[in-house]
Design a protein around this motif. Structure first.
Motif, PDB file in Angstrom:
ATOM      1  N   GLU A  77      27.669 -81.748  82.392  1.00 13.76           N
ATOM      2  CA  GLU A  77      29.104 -81.976  82.181  1.00 13.76           C
ATOM      3  C   GLU A  77      29.959 -80.972  82.960  1.00 13.76           C
ATOM      4  OE1 GLU A  77      30.887 -84.205  81.000  1.00 13.76           O
ATOM      5  OE2 GLU A  77      29.903 -85.291  79.371  1.00 13.76           O
ATOM      6  N   GLU A  78      29.302 -80.098  83.704  1.00 17.14           N
ATOM      7  CA  GLU A  78      29.985 -79.049  84.475  1.00 17.14           C
ATOM      8  C   GLU A  78      30.828 -78.150  83.574  1.00 17.14           C
ATOM      9  OE1 GLU A  78      31.563 -80.075  88.359  1.00 17.14           O
ATOM     10  OE2 GLU A  78      30.542 -82.025  88.279  1.00 17.14           O
ATOM     11  N   GLY A  79      30.234 -77.784  82.436  1.00 17.48           N
ATOM     12  CA  GLY A  79      30.858 -76.843  81.517  1.00 17.48           C
ATOM     13  C   GLY A  79      30.173 -75.500  81.571  1.00 17.48           C
ATOM     14  N   SER A  80      30.685 -74.557  80.781  1.00 16.95           N
ATOM     15  CA  SER A  80      30.089 -73.217  80.734  1.00 16.95           C
ATOM     16  C   SER A  80      29.104 -73.062  79.586  1.00 16.95           C
ATOM     17  CB  SER A  80      31.192 -72.159  80.584  1.00 16.95           C
ATOM     18  OG  SER A  80      32.005 -72.148  81.733  1.00 16.95           O
ATOM     19  N   GLY A  81      29.181 -73.962  78.627  1.00 13.82           N
ATOM     20  CA  GLY A  81      28.284 -73.879  77.486  1.00 13.82           C
ATOM     21  C   GLY A  81      28.422 -75.103  76.615  1.00 13.82           C
ATOM     22  N   ALA A  82      27.475 -75.255  75.688  1.00 15.63           N
ATOM     23  CA  ALA A  82      27.478 -76.419  74.799  1.00 15.63           C
ATOM     24  C   ALA A  82      26.967 -76.004  73.431  1.00 15.63           C
ATOM     25  CB  ALA A  82      26.612 -77.529  75.378  1.00 15.63           C
ATOM     26  N   VAL A  83      27.304 -76.817  72.437  1.00 17.09           N
ATOM     27  CA  VAL A  83      26.792 -76.616  71.082  1.00 17.09           C
ATOM     28  C   VAL A  83      26.193 -77.933  70.615  1.00 17.09           C
ATOM     29  CG1 VAL A  83      27.303 -75.939  68.706  1.00 17.09           C
ATOM     30  CG2 VAL A  83      28.610 -74.932  70.592  1.00 17.09           C
ATOM     31  N   ALA A  84      24.931 -77.892  70.201  1.00 17.13           N
ATOM     32  CA  ALA A  84      24.255 -79.085  69.678  1.00 17.13           C
ATOM     33  C   ALA A  84      24.540 -79.219  68.191  1.00 17.13           C
ATOM     34  CB  ALA A  84      22.751 -78.972  69.917  1.00 17.13           C
ATOM     35  N   PHE A  85      24.697 -80.448  67.737  1.00 14.16           N
ATOM     36  CA  PHE A  85      24.992 -80.739  66.341  1.00 14.16           C
ATOM     37  C   PHE A  85      24.026 -81.795  65.808  1.00 14.16           C
ATOM     38  CE2 PHE A  85      28.963 -79.037  67.912  1.00 14.16           C
ATOM     39  CZ  PHE A  85      29.488 -78.329  66.841  1.00 14.16           C
ATOM     40  N   ALA A  86      23.988 -81.906  64.491  1.00 15.03           N
ATOM     41  CA  ALA A  86      23.082 -82.847  63.846  1.00 15.03           C
ATOM     42  C   ALA A  86      23.466 -84.297  64.076  1.00 15.03           C
ATOM     43  CB  ALA A  86      23.019 -82.562  62.347  1.00 15.03           C
ATOM     44  N   SER A  87      24.728 -84.554  64.424  1.00 14.28           N
ATOM     45  CA  SER A  87      25.180 -85.921  64.690  1.00 14.28           C
ATOM     46  C   SER A  87      26.428 -85.864  65.553  1.00 14.28           C
ATOM     47  CB  SER A  87      25.489 -86.664  63.385  1.00 14.28           C
ATOM     48  OG  SER A  87      26.662 -86.129  62.774  1.00 14.28           O
ATOM     49  N   GLY A  88      26.800 -87.010  66.108  1.00 11.79           N
ATOM     50  CA  GLY A  88      28.045 -87.070  66.871  1.00 11.79           C
ATOM     51  C   GLY A  88      29.245 -86.736  66.012  1.00 11.79           C
ATOM     52  N   LYS A 226      34.377 -75.546  79.008  1.00 15.07           N
ATOM     53  CA  LYS A 226      34.344 -74.570  80.105  1.00 15.07           C
ATOM     54  C   LYS A 226      34.529 -73.146  79.605  1.00 15.07           C
ATOM     55  CE  LYS A 226      35.586 -77.228  84.220  1.00 15.07           C
ATOM     56  NZ  LYS A 226      34.631 -76.719  85.197  1.00 15.07           N
ATOM     57  N   ASP A 227      35.144 -72.985  78.439  1.00 13.10           N
ATOM     58  CA  ASP A 227      35.453 -71.676  77.873  1.00 13.10           C
ATOM     59  C   ASP A 227      34.248 -71.167  77.076  1.00 13.10           C
ATOM     60  OD1 ASP A 227      36.358 -69.489  76.411  1.00 13.10           O
ATOM     61  OD2 ASP A 227      38.328 -70.367  76.033  1.00 13.10           O
ATOM     62  N   LYS A 228      33.557 -70.155  77.623  1.00 13.19           N
ATOM     63  CA  LYS A 228      32.360 -69.640  76.960  1.00 13.19           C
ATOM     64  C   LYS A 228      32.676 -68.998  75.616  1.00 13.19           C
ATOM     65  CE  LYS A 228      28.414 -68.772  79.919  1.00 13.19           C
ATOM     66  NZ  LYS A 228      27.525 -67.764  80.508  1.00 13.19           N
ATOM     67  N   ASP A 229      33.822 -68.317  75.534  1.00 13.46           N
ATOM     68  CA  ASP A 229      34.217 -67.693  74.266  1.00 13.46           C
ATOM     69  C   ASP A 229      34.429 -68.750  73.194  1.00 13.46           C
ATOM     70  OD1 ASP A 229      34.082 -65.169  75.368  1.00 13.46           O
ATOM     71  OD2 ASP A 229      36.221 -65.091  75.861  1.00 13.46           O
ATOM     72  N   TYR A 230      35.025 -69.880  73.594  1.00  8.86           N
ATOM     73  CA  TYR A 230      35.227 -70.955  72.618  1.00  8.86           C
ATOM     74  C   TYR A 230      33.888 -71.498  72.138  1.00  8.86           C
ATOM     75  CZ  TYR A 230      35.994 -75.458  70.531  1.00  8.86           C
ATOM     76  OH  TYR A 230      35.945 -76.516  69.657  1.00  8.86           O
ATOM     77  N   ILE A 231      32.928 -71.647  73.039  1.00 12.63           N
ATOM     78  CA  ILE A 231      31.609 -72.155  72.655  1.00 12.63           C
ATOM     79  C   ILE A 231      30.963 -71.238  71.614  1.00 12.63           C
ATOM     80  CG2 ILE A 231      29.236 -72.446  73.515  1.00 12.63           C
ATOM     81  CD1 ILE A 231      31.025 -74.862  74.024  1.00 12.63           C
ATOM     82  N   GLN A 232      31.071 -69.925  71.802  1.00 14.07           N
ATOM     83  CA  GLN A 232      30.535 -68.980  70.821  1.00 14.07           C
ATOM     84  C   GLN A 232      31.236 -69.147  69.476  1.00 14.07           C
ATOM     85  OE1 GLN A 232      27.619 -68.086  72.328  1.00 14.07           O
ATOM     86  NE2 GLN A 232      27.919 -66.024  71.516  1.00 14.07           N
ATOM     87  N   TYR A 233      32.556 -69.288  69.528  1.00 15.97           N
ATOM     88  CA  TYR A 233      33.362 -69.482  68.314  1.00 15.97           C
ATOM     89  C   TYR A 233      32.956 -70.769  67.605  1.00 15.97           C
ATOM     90  CZ  TYR A 233      37.730 -70.653  65.762  1.00 15.97           C
ATOM     91  OH  TYR A 233      38.669 -71.015  64.823  1.00 15.97           O
ATOM     92  N   LEU A 234      32.815 -71.863  68.361  1.00 20.29           N
ATOM     93  CA  LEU A 234      32.439 -73.142  67.774  1.00 20.29           C
ATOM     94  C   LEU A 234      31.051 -73.067  67.150  1.00 20.29           C
ATOM     95  CD1 LEU A 234      33.071 -76.198  67.406  1.00 20.29           C
ATOM     96  CD2 LEU A 234      31.971 -76.575  69.627  1.00 20.29           C
ATOM     97  N   LYS A 235      30.134 -72.409  67.838  1.00 21.70           N
ATOM     98  CA  LYS A 235      28.760 -72.325  67.346  1.00 21.70           C
ATOM     99  C   LYS A 235      28.655 -71.520  66.053  1.00 21.70           C
ATOM    100  CE  LYS A 235      25.210 -71.773  70.163  1.00 21.70           C
ATOM    101  NZ  LYS A 235      24.189 -72.814  69.826  1.00 21.70           N
ATOM    102  N   PHE A 236      29.238 -70.319  66.072  1.00 19.83           N
ATOM    103  CA  PHE A 236      28.985 -69.412  64.957  1.00 19.83           C
ATOM    104  C   PHE A 236      30.007 -69.501  63.828  1.00 19.83           C
ATOM    105  CE2 PHE A 236      26.660 -67.498  68.538  1.00 19.83           C
ATOM    106  CZ  PHE A 236      25.393 -67.534  67.983  1.00 19.83           C
ATOM    107  N   ASP A 237      31.215 -69.959  64.118  1.00 22.81           N
ATOM    108  CA  ASP A 237      32.215 -70.080  63.058  1.00 22.81           C
ATOM    109  C   ASP A 237      32.266 -71.487  62.457  1.00 22.81           C
ATOM    110  OD1 ASP A 237      32.822 -67.562  64.162  1.00 22.81           O
ATOM    111  OD2 ASP A 237      34.877 -67.701  63.454  1.00 22.81           O
ATOM    112  N   TYR A 238      31.735 -72.484  63.170  1.00 24.09           N
ATOM    113  CA  TYR A 238      31.816 -73.859  62.674  1.00 24.09           C
ATOM    114  C   TYR A 238      30.444 -74.528  62.549  1.00 24.09           C
ATOM    115  CZ  TYR A 238      36.784 -73.432  62.676  1.00 24.09           C
ATOM    116  OH  TYR A 238      38.046 -73.005  62.354  1.00 24.09           O
ATOM    117  N   MET A 239      29.699 -74.637  63.636  1.00 27.81           N
ATOM    118  CA  MET A 239      28.399 -75.291  63.508  1.00 27.81           C
ATOM    119  C   MET A 239      27.513 -74.559  62.500  1.00 27.81           C
ATOM    120  SD  MET A 239      24.983 -75.372  64.261  1.00 27.81           S
ATOM    121  CE  MET A 239      24.666 -74.247  65.612  1.00 27.81           C
ATOM    122  N   CYS A 240      27.430 -73.247  62.641  1.00 27.62           N
ATOM    123  CA  CYS A 240      26.575 -72.474  61.732  1.00 27.62           C
ATOM    124  C   CYS A 240      27.089 -72.508  60.299  1.00 27.62           C
ATOM    125  CB  CYS A 240      26.480 -71.023  62.196  1.00 27.62           C
ATOM    126  SG  CYS A 240      25.371 -70.782  63.562  1.00 27.62           S
TER     127      CYS A 240
END
Length: 396
Positions: A77-88, A226-240
């Motif tokens: 997707e030409e991004g800087s990072g991604a977060v996998a989730f259990a469903s769409g 594209k925002d790596k900081d956002y990916i970290q935030y999404l992963k650890f503050d929301y997905m986790c």
């Protein structure tokens, strides 16, 4: 892979995200089917917990198989990072919650997948987040409805189920001037045919259950930015914290699916274009919605922002709801089912199935009808698909 070389999509879908050889020189990466990881000592704990080390703690936070899938999706997707989730839906709802707070409002396109529509219209208002439903293909209407509390614009393109095409670049240009985040559901197109981040979107979401998997045996989702900081935030503050983690086995199956994504999408699209042309010329079909037809409303925008038109088709028969039911009940090769993107051709009535949450008396406002039929064109021989549809249409 040579990290200094830019490879093609097909090559990246097989190799990107890998970090050297797999254990024991295995061709395929192992499945790290573990819930927890061990430490050498307390100093090691401190380094991992403070992110000084890339080692792992617990699969809800990360896992080598998940990380490989995330890295590969980010590359495609030409991004800087991604977060996998259990469903769409775990991906979509987590991303929306990550950007919105009480008092904010979100603008969405008037046609959305049923569960996404329910999150926006029923769940978010419980947290005092307001919504505005508009025709996002009308850029003037978008500009008029934005205010200081608008924080997110969310849409699918092509949209589910009427295949509306929305100009990602134009929407993103307007949003950026107002510091509004643009979230695009790219499930129908996949990164093979469309990359919204390159057109200005902030986050791309997928139901990986669909074309990313391609075989109907995984439920999963992913968000890319594209925002790596956002990916970290999404992963650890929301997905986790919400706990919508993908299993390592599902991530491994999705990596398998990605290897054939380009081949599958080319064949899906090839079949879909023939099916769309067949339907367009059928005397019992009054309208065909497919971006690859030159007289389709969004054809020119689709041609500009997509490299292909996908394999989703919706159509209206020259009849009523009962006639539409007869058609979907009469197919023999196609399968009556929700979901899409599988090798098998799937057929459904959105208003009765995937979009049944929409108010029946207001369907026209959302460009839906009770008799709309949606097809996910599969990989069977296209002559067999067409013959099956022709036989089904002959019952009305």
């Amino acid at each position: 892979m040579n990290k200094n070389k830019k490879y093609s999509f097909e090559t990246m879908s097989i190799h990107s995200g890998s970090e050297g050889k797999n254990a024991n020189n295995a061709l395929n990466p192992p499945i790290y089917q573990t819930s927890t990881f061990v430490f050498d000592n307390i100093d090691h704990v401190e380094k991992v917990m403070s992110f000084e080390s890339d080692d792992y703690v617990y699969t809800r936070g990360n896992n080598p198989t998940l990380r490989l899938f995330e890295n590969r999706m980010a590359a495609l997707e030409e991004g800087s990072g991604a977060v996998a989730f259990a469903s769409g839906m775990a991906a979509i709802s987590s991303v929306l919650f990550s950007f919105l707070k009480p008092g904010d409002n979100i603008i969405v396109n008037k046609t959305l997948y049923g569960s996404s529509y329910n999150v926006v219209t029923h769940v978010l208002p419980q947290y005092n987040v307001n919504y505005r439903i508009i025709d996002l293909s009308d850029i003037d209407e978008l500009s008029e409805l934005i205010d200081e509390n608008t924080k997110v614009i969310y849409f699918e393109t092509p949209s589910n189920p009427n295949l509306t095409i929305i100009d990602i670049k134009k929407v993103s240009n307007i949003a950026k001037k107002k510091n509004i985040k643009v979230i695009v559901d790219n499930t129908f197109a996949t990164p093979y045919f469309q990359r919204p981040l390159t057109l200005g979107a902030d986050v791309v979401v997928h139901s990986a259950t669909k074309y990313i998997c391609g075989h109907g045996d995984v439920v999963g989702g992913v968000a890319v930015a594209k925002d790596k900081d956002y990916i970290q935030y999404l992963k650890f503050d929301y997905m986790c914290e919400f706990g919508g983690v993908m299993s390592p086995f599902n991530a491994w199956l999705l990596l398998r699916g990605l290897k054939t994504l380009s081949v599958r999408m080319r064949e899906h699209e090839k079949n879909a274009l023939e099916v769309a042309r067949f339907l367009k010329n059928h005397p019992k079909v009054k309208e065909v919605m497919y971006p690859g037809l030159e007289d389709f409303k969004g054809y020119e925008i689709a041609k500009e922002q997509m490299s292909g038109f996908g394999a989703m088709i919706s159509f209206e028969i020259d009849g009523d709801l009962e006639d539409a039911k007869k058609v979907v009940n009469s197919v023999k090769l196609a399968q009556l089912a929700v979901s899409l993107g599988d090798c098998e051709t799937l057929i459904e009535l959105p208003a009765a199935m995937t979009h049944r949450g929409y108010p029946k008396e207001e369907l026209a406002k959302f460009e839906l009808t009770e008799s709309m039929i949606r097809i996910s064109v599969g990989l069977e021989n296209v002559k067999d698909i067409i013959e099956d549809l022709n036989d089904a249409l002959s019952v009305i």
